[in-house]
Design an enzyme around this catalytic site. Sequence first.
Site: not given
Length: 371
Positions: A123, A145, A187, A229, A239, A243, A247, A250, A254, A268
């Site tokens: 957990r 994340k 990035e 960041k 987010e 946040r 992106n 992005h 994607h 990426h």
Amino acid sequence: MSLATVHVPLGARAYDVRIGPGLLTRAGAEIAPLLNRPRVFVVTEERVAALHLDTLRAGLATEGIGLEALVLPPGEATKGWTQFTRTVEWLLEQKAERKDIVVAFGGGVIGDLAGFAAAVLRRGVRFVQIPTSLLAQVDSSVGGKTGINSVAGKNLVGAFHQPGLVLADITVLGTLTARDFLAGYGEVQKYGLLGDAGFFEWLEANGPAIAVGDDALRLEAVRRSVQMKADIVARDETEQGDRALLNLGHTFCHALEAATGYSDRLLHGEGVAIGCALAFELSARLGLVSQEEPSRVREHLAAMGMKTDLADIPGYLPDAEGLLDLMGQDKKVVDGQLRFILARGIGEAFVAADIPRAVVRELLAEALLAR
Ligand code: GLY
């Protein structure tokens, strides 16, 4: 060159990102204060292990800390249920306890997978990120994340689980290929474009020296990126708002990654860079910025020797409608509407909903014609 520290102020989940040369060698001293017993469980991959595991082992040994390592195959395919299950079972076999530390030692794939394993093991156990790619140092290792890919799409299974410490060793960046380094730089320049025009100007002046390996400049580029960041994550950890600015580029990226099958036709960070240029182009077409702004973004990417446009992606790409459909599958689509991060200028990004599909289609069709 001294070490820099960026604090991520998240109350009970606050932590430091340490940035500088030689951090693997110092890892024992850095990690020791977090440990309940002198032992860590390292999740890594073959390429990183071959280059750096002995250095990390020696760095931990200086403080009498032992290391058990699970070495996974490299590549995006590792970030799925099979290797995730293997990792969790390995940690249980090793008798990793609730108060132990899992170390994610690698690029974004390892950070996301090992972080998620730490999030669910008993957990939730604490973990330390030791990112070895530029992309992981400036983006994926910071902010909590974690997750894996599912058959239905990338990053669809995961959890927010903040690390207890991040060690970004600048020396390690010297072992990256030029292409991988520049993909990570996609990035870095994104941070300037989304929220700090001064940083973008600094990158325009220093980017080429950063690319060829000036460690002091690399440290400063990583520090400023991580600081941005950290500021955004502190404002919006899960987010709900700001946040999403991270992106920038992005939505386009994607779709392009899906269109190229997540292969090495497009990394990426390369997709992010092209996506940023397209987001500024879209902003210009919507009258938000002058045409000079997307040109400036492209000029900087070109000066870095990076991919700047769809024309730079080798091989087959679907038509504009096909790319739009791939965008519609992005997990950040809300109520079926295309959301983009657009800009009112360099350093001034914002979240824009319900962008007319026709404008995006025309932009993509023209970019495809130039191929
Ligand atoms: N990579 C985007 C984020 O961490 O929110």
